[in-house]
Design a protein around this motif. Structure first.
Motif, PDB file in Angstrom:
ATOM      1  N   PRO A 126      40.396  51.984  56.408  1.00 38.84           N
ATOM      2  CA  PRO A 126      40.107  50.597  56.802  1.00 38.84           C
ATOM      3  C   PRO A 126      40.103  49.628  55.618  1.00 38.84           C
ATOM      4  N   TRP A 127      39.632  50.084  54.467  1.00 39.58           N
ATOM      5  CA  TRP A 127      39.642  49.227  53.284  1.00 39.58           C
ATOM      6  C   TRP A 127      41.077  48.914  52.868  1.00 39.58           C
ATOM      7  N   LEU A 128      41.925  49.945  52.814  1.00 37.62           N
ATOM      8  CA  LEU A 128      43.308  49.741  52.418  1.00 37.62           C
ATOM      9  C   LEU A 128      44.077  48.911  53.438  1.00 37.62           C
ATOM     10  N   PHE A 161      38.485  38.710  51.673  1.00 37.53           N
ATOM     11  CA  PHE A 161      37.865  40.017  51.912  1.00 37.53           C
ATOM     12  C   PHE A 161      36.349  39.909  51.803  1.00 37.53           C
ATOM     13  N   GLN A 162      35.878  39.144  50.835  1.00 34.93           N
ATOM     14  CA  GLN A 162      34.434  38.928  50.701  1.00 34.93           C
ATOM     15  C   GLN A 162      33.866  38.279  51.955  1.00 34.93           C
ATOM     16  N   THR A 163      34.593  37.325  52.506  1.00 32.42           N
ATOM     17  CA  THR A 163      34.167  36.659  53.733  1.00 32.42           C
ATOM     18  C   THR A 163      34.072  37.656  54.883  1.00 32.42           C
ATOM     19  N   ILE A 164      35.038  38.561  54.968  1.00 31.24           N
ATOM     20  CA  ILE A 164      35.029  39.592  56.022  1.00 31.24           C
ATOM     21  C   ILE A 164      33.813  40.495  55.873  1.00 31.24           C
ATOM     22  N   LEU A 165      33.519  40.900  54.642  1.00 30.98           N
ATOM     23  CA  LEU A 165      32.360  41.768  54.413  1.00 30.98           C
ATOM     24  C   LEU A 165      31.054  41.057  54.766  1.00 30.98           C
ATOM     25  N   GLU A 166      30.986  39.788  54.461  1.00 25.94           N
ATOM     26  CA  GLU A 166      29.775  39.032  54.806  1.00 25.94           C
ATOM     27  C   GLU A 166      29.610  38.907  56.316  1.00 25.94           C
ATOM     28  N   LEU A 180      39.031  53.046  44.220  1.00 21.89           N
ATOM     29  CA  LEU A 180      37.648  52.582  44.316  1.00 21.89           C
ATOM     30  C   LEU A 180      37.578  51.353  45.202  1.00 21.89           C
ATOM     31  N   THR A 181      36.509  51.254  45.986  1.00 18.33           N
ATOM     32  CA  THR A 181      36.250  50.052  46.773  1.00 18.33           C
ATOM     33  C   THR A 181      34.937  49.430  46.304  1.00 18.33           C
ATOM     34  N   LEU A 182      34.676  48.240  46.758  1.00 19.17           N
ATOM     35  CA  LEU A 182      33.430  47.565  46.404  1.00 19.17           C
ATOM     36  C   LEU A 182      32.206  48.346  46.851  1.00 19.17           C
ATOM     37  N   ALA A 183      32.374  49.252  47.799  1.00 23.35           N
ATOM     38  CA  ALA A 183      31.251  50.058  48.278  1.00 23.35           C
ATOM     39  C   ALA A 183      31.044  51.317  47.459  1.00 23.35           C
ATOM     40  N   ASP A 184      31.923  51.555  46.479  1.00 27.56           N
ATOM     41  CA  ASP A 184      31.857  52.783  45.691  1.00 27.56           C
ATOM     42  C   ASP A 184      30.917  52.599  44.508  1.00 27.56           C
ATOM     43  N   PRO A 198      38.197  42.258  43.154  1.00 27.31           N
ATOM     44  CA  PRO A 198      39.121  42.923  44.079  1.00 27.31           C
ATOM     45  C   PRO A 198      38.363  43.893  44.969  1.00 27.31           C
ATOM     46  N   ALA A 199      38.696  43.922  46.246  1.00 30.88           N
ATOM     47  CA  ALA A 199      38.029  44.840  47.167  1.00 30.88           C
ATOM     48  C   ALA A 199      38.425  46.279  46.895  1.00 30.88           C
ATOM     49  N   VAL A 200      39.607  46.469  46.317  1.00 35.03           N
ATOM     50  CA  VAL A 200      40.141  47.809  46.077  1.00 35.03           C
ATOM     51  C   VAL A 200      40.713  47.869  44.662  1.00 35.03           C
ATOM     52  N   LEU A 201      40.458  48.970  43.971  1.00 35.62           N
ATOM     53  CA  LEU A 201      41.036  49.226  42.657  1.00 35.62           C
ATOM     54  C   LEU A 201      41.754  50.569  42.673  1.00 35.62           C
ATOM     55  N   PHE A 202      42.980  50.585  42.191  1.00 35.19           N
ATOM     56  CA  PHE A 202      43.734  51.819  42.015  1.00 35.19           C
ATOM     57  C   PHE A 202      43.605  52.218  40.549  1.00 35.19           C
ATOM     58  N   VAL A 203      43.128  53.423  40.309  1.00 35.32           N
ATOM     59  CA  VAL A 203      42.815  53.857  38.948  1.00 35.32           C
ATOM     60  C   VAL A 203      43.535  55.159  38.639  1.00 35.32           C
ATOM     61  N   ARG A 204      44.148  55.207  37.476  1.00 30.30           N
ATOM     62  CA  ARG A 204      44.686  56.463  36.976  1.00 30.30           C
ATOM     63  C   ARG A 204      44.051  56.743  35.620  1.00 30.30           C
ATOM     64  N   GLY A 205      43.347  57.870  35.511  1.00 32.05           N
ATOM     65  CA  GLY A 205      42.697  58.206  34.253  1.00 32.05           C
ATOM     66  C   GLY A 205      41.240  58.553  34.437  1.00 32.05           C
ATOM     67  N   ARG A 206      40.420  58.157  33.468  1.00 32.33           N
ATOM     68  CA  ARG A 206      39.020  58.537  33.411  1.00 32.33           C
ATOM     69  C   ARG A 206      38.138  57.443  33.995  1.00 32.33           C
TER      70      ARG A 206
END
Length: 384
Positions: free
Chosen positions: A8-10, A23-28, A83-87, A101-109
């Motif tokens: 749902p986040w993606l 997205f912040q408005t939707i979460l609120e 990662l999402t804002l809820a993580d 950003p509501a979503v972050l794509f991370v590669r690494g540590r």
């Protein structure tokens, strides 16, 4: 989150017209993306969403192929994370900007994202002296425990990343493309090295190509992740100035390294200092300022303020220090760019002799040539 919770986040993140603020408005309004996706447009309007955001939910089926690609990217390697804002692992510094950003794509540590970060930015067309300065600062600052964050671009960004890696420190590269599209191509190898010793991140979903219009979004992440931004070398119209402006809006520290009033690559830094950025001439200046920032715990390093490169470290040239003719030439140059004809008149040398001497000085790192037949002194002699 497991894959079912991520979907749902993606999905919401990919809907047309849904950016960080929407997205912040939707979460609120709904508390979580799944509730928004299950609602009808009239329900969204009753909860205070504007027409565009309320109607966007109708496009969720059309983005599922893209969501599948995002999840496939995640599962393809162990060092990949979404990662999402809820993580709980979402970077705390970034969470508190106005448009995270509501979503972050991370590669690494992931651990690197939680450490104090300093952004280092500057021109893509760096001078040799600017590159050397950026490398020195990055090495020394990374040695204090700061994570060096930048944008993976050519020039100062790439040098800052490499300097941190050379010091055995951590560095984070922020991209404006999808996580599988490393840009620029020349920095592919660097990006892989960064992922091993830090992290490569983006808010853009898979498949997002390079688009200069996305650079401002990337720049706000560079400053938002960091406790401060250091501008090393930047022209008057440099994108690095956009990053520093976002830093001001985000209540971050802004530092700038001054340069010659005659150098176009120094105009941005000098302008920032005029407007209130902290002037720094050594890495220790940055460290001393950041010790007062809450939550920043840095190690002491005796090397941080020793940025001058001696003659032996530059690969030879000791004989130049002992030759009075070369000393007189360097003294006559000063530290501002100077034209060949003016320099020849100033020192009274014939063009052929002056050309030979300048070539030697350039080979040993005392002088840098630039467009228009101008030369700049970039290093001290041992004697002065």
């Amino acid at each position: 989150m497991d894959l079912d919770e991520l979907r749902p986040w993606l999905t919401t993140w990919r809907l047309p017209g849904i950016g960080p603020v929407a997205f912040q408005t939707i979460l609120e309004a709904f508390g979580e993306p799944a509730a928004y996706l299950a609602a009808t447009p009239p329900e969204g309007r009753r909860r205070g969403l504007d027409e565009k955001i309320a109607e966007a939910v109708a496009g969720q089926q059309a983005v599922q192929a893209g969501v599948d690609q995002d999840l496939a990217w995640l599962e393809a390697a162990d060092d990949r994370h979404i990662l999402t804002l809820a993580d709980p692992a979402y970077p705390a510094q970034l969470r508190h900007i106005a448009d995270p950003p509501a979503v972050l794509f991370v590669r690494g540590r992931l651990e690197a994202l939680g450490e104090p970060q300093l952004a280092m930015v500057g021109t893509r067309n760096a001078s040799q002296s600017g590159s050397d300065t950026a490398a020195d600062f990055a090495r020394h600052l990374a040695a204090t425990g700061l994570v060096i964050t930048s944008g993976l671009a050519l020039g100062i960004d790439a040098v800052a990343h490499r300097g941190a890696l050379d010091a055995g420190g951590q560095t984070i590269a922020v991209m404006g493309t999808g996580p599988e599209r490393l840009y620029p191509r020349d920095n592919h190898g660097l990006a892989h090295a960064i992922a091993e010793q830090g992290a490569v991140i983006t808010e853009m979903p898979t498949g997002t190509p390079m688009d200069r219009g996305l650079f401002p979004r990337r720049n706000r992440l560079i400053s938002g992740l960091s406790v401060g931004v250091l501008v090393v070398e930047a022209g008057a119209q440099s994108g690095a100035l956009q990053t520093s402006q976002r830093a001001v809006e985000q209540n971050r520290e802004v530092f700038a390294i001054p340069g010659s009033i005659h150098s176009p690559l120094a105009r941005g830094c000098n302008q920032l200092i005029q407007n209130g950025a902290k002037l720094v001439t050594a890495a220790q200046d940055v460290v001393d300022e950041l010790r007062h920032v809450q939550g920043v715990d840095l190690q002491k390093t005796a090397a941080a303020d020793a940025l001058a490169i001696d003659a032996s470290a530059a690969g030879g040239g000791d004989w130049i220090d002992e030759d009075p003719a070369y000393g007189a030439l360097l003294d006559a140059m000063g530290y501002d760019p100077i034209g060949f004809d003016i320099l020849a008149e100033r020192v009274g040398l014939t063009p052929d002799i002056l050309s030979s001497m300048l070539l030697s000085l350039e080979m040993y790192g005392y002088v840098e040539s630039s467009h228009g037949g101008r030369y700049t002194r970039i290093r001290h002699r041992a004697g002065g």
